[in-house]
Design a protein around this motif. Structure first.
Motif, PDB file in Angstrom:
ATOM      1  N   LEU A   1      -5.188   5.964  -0.380  1.00 14.31           N
ATOM      2  CA  LEU A   1      -4.602   7.268   0.759  1.00 14.31           C
ATOM      3  C   LEU A   1      -4.258   8.463   0.005  1.00 14.31           C
ATOM      4  O   LEU A   1      -4.635   9.559   0.733  1.00 14.31           O
ATOM      5  CB  LEU A   1      -3.593   6.717   0.801  1.00 14.31           C
TER       6      LEU A   1
ATOM      7  N   ASP B   1      -3.278   2.432  10.310  1.00 10.14           N
ATOM      8  CA  ASP B   1      -4.767   2.758  10.907  1.00 10.14           C
ATOM      9  C   ASP B   1      -4.172   3.787  12.346  1.00 10.14           C
ATOM     10  O   ASP B   1      -2.853   3.716  13.223  1.00 10.14           O
ATOM     11  CB  ASP B   1      -5.176   1.981  11.095  1.00 10.14           C
TER      12      ASP B   1
ATOM     13  N   VAL C   1      -3.097   9.613   7.699  1.00 15.64           N
ATOM     14  CA  VAL C   1      -3.009  10.933   6.637  1.00 15.64           C
ATOM     15  C   VAL C   1      -1.771  11.760   7.875  1.00 15.64           C
ATOM     16  O   VAL C   1      -0.997  12.486   7.245  1.00 15.64           O
ATOM     17  CB  VAL C   1      -3.968  11.439   6.696  1.00 15.64           C
ATOM     18  N   ALA C   2      -2.263  11.774   9.327  1.00 14.33           N
ATOM     19  CA  ALA C   2      -1.864  12.606  10.101  1.00 14.33           C
ATOM     20  C   ALA C   2      -0.678  12.201  10.196  1.00 14.33           C
ATOM     21  O   ALA C   2       0.102  12.860  10.118  1.00 14.33           O
ATOM     22  CB  ALA C   2      -2.101  12.080  11.460  1.00 14.33           C
TER      23      ALA C   2
ATOM     24  N   LEU D   1      -9.807  14.117   0.686  1.00 17.33           N
ATOM     25  CA  LEU D   1     -11.149  14.785   0.731  1.00 17.33           C
ATOM     26  C   LEU D   1     -10.584  15.202   2.120  1.00 17.33           C
ATOM     27  O   LEU D   1     -11.464  16.919   2.377  1.00 17.33           O
ATOM     28  CB  LEU D   1     -11.015  12.977   1.547  1.00 17.33           C
ATOM     29  N   TYR D   2      -9.428  15.462   2.615  1.00 20.64           N
ATOM     30  CA  TYR D   2      -9.302  16.174   3.806  1.00 20.64           C
ATOM     31  C   TYR D   2      -8.240  17.639   3.240  1.00 20.64           C
ATOM     32  O   TYR D   2      -8.324  18.541   3.801  1.00 20.64           O
ATOM     33  CB  TYR D   2      -8.668  15.806   4.918  1.00 20.64           C
TER      34      TYR D   2
ATOM     35  N   ASP E   1      -6.479   4.693   7.071  1.00 21.16           N
ATOM     36  CA  ASP E   1      -7.544   5.517   7.737  1.00 21.16           C
ATOM     37  C   ASP E   1      -6.690   6.820   7.285  1.00 21.16           C
ATOM     38  O   ASP E   1      -5.478   7.700   7.767  1.00 21.16           O
ATOM     39  CB  ASP E   1      -8.466   5.059   8.983  1.00 21.16           C
ATOM     40  N   SER E   2      -7.528   8.112   8.430  1.00 24.05           N
ATOM     41  CA  SER E   2      -7.356   9.291   8.319  1.00 24.05           C
ATOM     42  C   SER E   2      -5.833   9.314   9.453  1.00 24.05           C
ATOM     43  O   SER E   2      -4.911  10.436   9.333  1.00 24.05           O
ATOM     44  CB  SER E   2      -8.472  10.482   8.729  1.00 24.05           C
TER      45      SER E   2
ATOM     46  N   ASP F   1      -3.948  16.640  -0.507  1.00 23.10           N
ATOM     47  CA  ASP F   1      -3.043  16.452  -1.742  1.00 23.10           C
ATOM     48  C   ASP F   1      -2.273  16.910  -1.879  1.00 23.10           C
ATOM     49  O   ASP F   1      -1.317  16.550  -2.125  1.00 23.10           O
ATOM     50  CB  ASP F   1      -3.838  15.256  -2.259  1.00 23.10           C
TER      51      ASP F   1
ATOM     52  N   LEU G   1      -8.059   9.652   0.620  1.00 17.85           N
ATOM     53  CA  LEU G   1      -8.350  10.912   1.757  1.00 17.85           C
ATOM     54  C   LEU G   1      -7.570  11.804   1.838  1.00 17.85           C
ATOM     55  O   LEU G   1      -8.050  12.623   2.483  1.00 17.85           O
ATOM     56  CB  LEU G   1      -7.530   9.566   2.921  1.00 17.85           C
ATOM     57  N   ALA G   2      -6.262  12.646   1.618  1.00 22.54           N
ATOM     58  CA  ALA G   2      -5.539  13.565   0.987  1.00 22.54           C
ATOM     59  C   ALA G   2      -6.317  14.352   1.087  1.00 22.54           C
ATOM     60  O   ALA G   2      -7.029  15.290   1.320  1.00 22.54           O
ATOM     61  CB  ALA G   2      -4.185  13.344   0.900  1.00 22.54           C
TER      62      ALA G   2
END
Length: 97
Positions: free
Chosen positions: A78, A17, A52-53, A84-85, A48-49, A88, A81-82
């Motif tokens: 995970l 996170d 991904v960052a 969602l943004y 969390d995001s 992926d 999340l990828a």
């Protein structure tokens, strides 16, 4: 936690996170710049995001250095999340030489 397990191999584990990744950014980017790297994500318990960052930053570093970063063992949370943004495809694609 980031663990360099063998030449060309590393593992991320535990909770990723915005608080925990701060200590992982520089070491992971350095590994991605040094060599082709297979990064095992299977031991990540929560993400969390910021996770991904972190992965995007490592992917950019490997690409800029002419190396390949392969992400394996995606935990479902995970990967969700990828997705969602809409990252992926970027994160799972074999980018590099």
């Amino acid at each position: 936690m980031l663990e360099h397990t063998a030449p060309g191999h590393a593992r991320l584990s535990g909770r990723l996170d915005m608080h925990s990744i701060a200590q992982m950014v520089q070491p992971l980017v350095a590994l991605a710049r040094q060599e082709d790297l297979e990064l095992d994500l299977s031991a990540i318990s929560e993400a969390d995001s910021a996770a991904v960052a972190l992965l995007l930053q490592a992917k950019r570093a490997s690409l800029a250095s002419g190396h390949r970063l392969t992400l394996t063992g995606w935990p479902a949370s995970l990967l969700t999340l990828a997705q969602l943004y809409a990252l992926d495809d970027v994160l799972t694609a074999p980018i590099g030489t």
